[in-house]
Motif scaffolding. Sequence first.
Motif, PDB file in Angstrom:
ATOM      1  N   TRP A   1     -42.089  26.330  14.766  1.00 13.49           N
ATOM      2  CA  TRP A   1     -40.985  25.563  15.329  1.00 13.49           C
ATOM      3  C   TRP A   1     -39.770  25.624  14.411  1.00 13.49           C
ATOM      4  N   LYS A   2     -38.613  25.326  14.981  1.00 13.77           N
ATOM      5  CA  LYS A   2     -37.444  25.015  14.172  1.00 13.77           C
ATOM      6  C   LYS A   2     -37.596  23.539  13.823  1.00 13.77           C
ATOM      7  N   VAL A   3     -37.494  23.206  12.538  1.00 13.19           N
ATOM      8  CA  VAL A   3     -37.753  21.830  12.104  1.00 13.19           C
ATOM      9  C   VAL A   3     -36.575  21.287  11.304  1.00 13.19           C
ATOM     10  N   TYR A   4     -36.007  20.203  11.827  1.00  7.14           N
ATOM     11  CA  TYR A   4     -35.047  19.403  11.085  1.00  7.14           C
ATOM     12  C   TYR A   4     -35.822  18.227  10.508  1.00  7.14           C
ATOM     13  N   GLY A   5     -35.670  17.990   9.232  1.00  7.59           N
ATOM     14  CA  GLY A   5     -36.320  16.848   8.596  1.00  7.59           C
ATOM     15  C   GLY A   5     -35.263  15.873   8.128  1.00  7.59           C
ATOM     16  N   SER A   6     -35.555  14.595   8.277  1.00 10.06           N
ATOM     17  CA  SER A   6     -34.566  13.608   7.865  1.00 10.06           C
ATOM     18  C   SER A   6     -35.213  12.420   7.190  1.00 10.06           C
ATOM     19  N   ALA A   7     -34.409  11.752   6.403  1.00 15.02           N
ATOM     20  CA  ALA A   7     -34.780  10.505   5.747  1.00 15.02           C
ATOM     21  C   ALA A   7     -33.478   9.827   5.330  1.00 15.02           C
ATOM     22  N   SER A   8     -33.596   8.647   4.791  1.00 15.32           N
ATOM     23  CA  SER A   8     -32.394   7.887   4.440  1.00 15.32           C
ATOM     24  C   SER A   8     -31.819   8.260   3.078  1.00 15.32           C
ATOM     25  N   ARG A   9     -32.561   9.032   2.299  1.00 13.69           N
ATOM     26  CA  ARG A   9     -32.105   9.400   0.956  1.00 13.69           C
ATOM     27  C   ARG A   9     -32.022  10.923   0.824  1.00 13.69           C
TER      28      ARG A   9
ATOM     29  N   LEU B   1     -38.496  23.242   6.013  1.00  9.20           N
ATOM     30  CA  LEU B   1     -37.470  22.757   6.930  1.00  9.20           C
ATOM     31  C   LEU B   1     -36.390  23.804   7.154  1.00  9.20           C
ATOM     32  N   ASP B   2     -35.853  23.808   8.361  1.00  4.58           N
ATOM     33  CA  ASP B   2     -34.683  24.628   8.620  1.00  4.58           C
ATOM     34  C   ASP B   2     -33.442  23.924   8.086  1.00  4.58           C
ATOM     35  N   LYS B   3     -33.490  22.587   8.068  1.00  2.00           N
ATOM     36  CA  LYS B   3     -32.399  21.805   7.483  1.00  2.00           C
ATOM     37  C   LYS B   3     -32.909  20.402   7.192  1.00  2.00           C
ATOM     38  N   TYR B   4     -32.466  19.866   6.040  1.00  2.00           N
ATOM     39  CA  TYR B   4     -32.757  18.481   5.687  1.00  2.00           C
ATOM     40  C   TYR B   4     -31.501  17.663   5.947  1.00  2.00           C
ATOM     41  N   ILE B   5     -31.676  16.517   6.590  1.00  2.00           N
ATOM     42  CA  ILE B   5     -30.542  15.675   6.967  1.00  2.00           C
ATOM     43  C   ILE B   5     -30.777  14.258   6.438  1.00  2.00           C
ATOM     44  N   ALA B   6     -29.919  13.804   5.546  1.00  2.00           N
ATOM     45  CA  ALA B   6     -29.999  12.428   5.051  1.00  2.00           C
ATOM     46  C   ALA B   6     -28.960  11.598   5.802  1.00  2.00           C
ATOM     47  N   PHE B   7     -29.410  10.488   6.388  1.00  2.00           N
ATOM     48  CA  PHE B   7     -28.481   9.593   7.077  1.00  2.00           C
ATOM     49  C   PHE B   7     -29.080   8.199   7.151  1.00  2.00           C
ATOM     50  N   ASP B   8     -28.232   7.227   7.473  1.00  2.00           N
ATOM     51  CA  ASP B   8     -28.640   5.831   7.579  1.00  2.00           C
ATOM     52  C   ASP B   8     -28.822   5.486   9.051  1.00  2.00           C
ATOM     53  N   ALA B   9     -30.067   5.500   9.515  1.00  2.00           N
ATOM     54  CA  ALA B   9     -30.353   5.248  10.933  1.00  2.00           C
ATOM     55  C   ALA B   9     -30.064   3.803  11.344  1.00  2.00           C
ATOM     56  N   THR B  10     -29.858   2.910  10.378  1.00  2.00           N
ATOM     57  CA  THR B  10     -29.490   1.531  10.742  1.00  2.00           C
ATOM     58  C   THR B  10     -28.025   1.439  11.141  1.00  2.00           C
TER      59      THR B  10
ATOM     60  N   ALA C   1     -25.201   2.903  13.429  1.00  2.00           N
ATOM     61  CA  ALA C   1     -25.013   3.707  14.647  1.00  2.00           C
ATOM     62  C   ALA C   1     -23.947   4.781  14.453  1.00  2.00           C
ATOM     63  N   GLY C   2     -22.874   4.468  13.778  1.00  2.00           N
ATOM     64  CA  GLY C   2     -21.801   5.433  13.551  1.00  2.00           C
ATOM     65  C   GLY C   2     -22.243   6.586  12.675  1.00  2.00           C
ATOM     66  N   ASN C   3     -22.928   6.274  11.579  1.00  2.00           N
ATOM     67  CA  ASN C   3     -23.423   7.310  10.669  1.00  2.00           C
ATOM     68  C   ASN C   3     -24.459   8.175  11.380  1.00  2.00           C
ATOM     69  N   THR C   4     -25.303   7.547  12.177  1.00  2.00           N
ATOM     70  CA  THR C   4     -26.320   8.291  12.928  1.00  2.00           C
ATOM     71  C   THR C   4     -25.650   9.252  13.910  1.00  2.00           C
ATOM     72  N   ALA C   5     -24.656   8.779  14.649  1.00  2.00           N
ATOM     73  CA  ALA C   5     -23.952   9.630  15.613  1.00  2.00           C
ATOM     74  C   ALA C   5     -23.235  10.782  14.909  1.00  2.00           C
ATOM     75  N   ASP C   6     -22.527  10.473  13.836  1.00  2.00           N
ATOM     76  CA  ASP C   6     -21.795  11.516  13.101  1.00  2.00           C
ATOM     77  C   ASP C   6     -22.746  12.590  12.582  1.00  2.00           C
TER      78      ASP C   6
ATOM     79  N   SER D   1     -33.501   3.220  18.223  1.00  2.00           N
ATOM     80  CA  SER D   1     -32.519   3.211  19.303  1.00  2.00           C
ATOM     81  C   SER D   1     -31.290   4.037  18.941  1.00  2.00           C
ATOM     82  N   ASN D   2     -30.792   3.896  17.711  1.00  2.00           N
ATOM     83  CA  ASN D   2     -29.617   4.660  17.285  1.00  2.00           C
ATOM     84  C   ASN D   2     -29.870   6.167  17.362  1.00  2.00           C
ATOM     85  N   VAL D   3     -31.030   6.605  16.905  1.00  2.00           N
ATOM     86  CA  VAL D   3     -31.359   8.032  16.920  1.00  2.00           C
ATOM     87  C   VAL D   3     -31.503   8.528  18.352  1.00  2.00           C
ATOM     88  N   LEU D   4     -32.257   7.810  19.173  1.00  2.00           N
ATOM     89  CA  LEU D   4     -32.480   8.259  20.544  1.00  2.00           C
ATOM     90  C   LEU D   4     -31.202   8.243  21.372  1.00  2.00           C
TER      91      LEU D   4
END
Length: 135
Positions: free
Chosen positions: A37-45, A56-65, A67-72, A107-110
């Motif tokens: 699979w193509k795999v994106y991995g994420s966590a808050s740090r 991973l094809d790409k690691y993505i750090a973001f704050d899922a709490t 909504a704006g940061n999650t969307a961006d 909810s923010n991610v979905l």
Amino acid sequence: MANSHQLFVALIVGVTGMAGLSLAEALKSPNALGGPWKVYGSASRPIPTWFPSSLLDKYIAFDATDAGNTADTLTPISGEVTHVFWVAIQVRESEQVNVTVNATMLSNVLDVLKSGPGGNGTGSRLSHVTVQIGT
């Protein structure tokens, strides 16, 4: 290199935990259904130094709490992701707060992935969500 129209594209939220790491290993295997699979991995740090980034094809750090940061952060991949594997959890001071913060994160991610790159639901390839939480 995988392209954006690969059969299965996963976003593993909480990839740096035990379940997330094992899942990334399984999905990147040539023996995985439709794999690798193509795999994106994420966590808050930021990605930990011990994590095998080759999984991973790409690691993505973001704050899922947030909504704006999650969307961006997730909008650029929202037209690719077919499967979300949720293995993230935040533990707070009470069960009531735990439920609220974890529901908000999911909810923010979905919301972003269901909206797709145009933000109106067109272009979303999301077809499956698996949620595993607990301590």
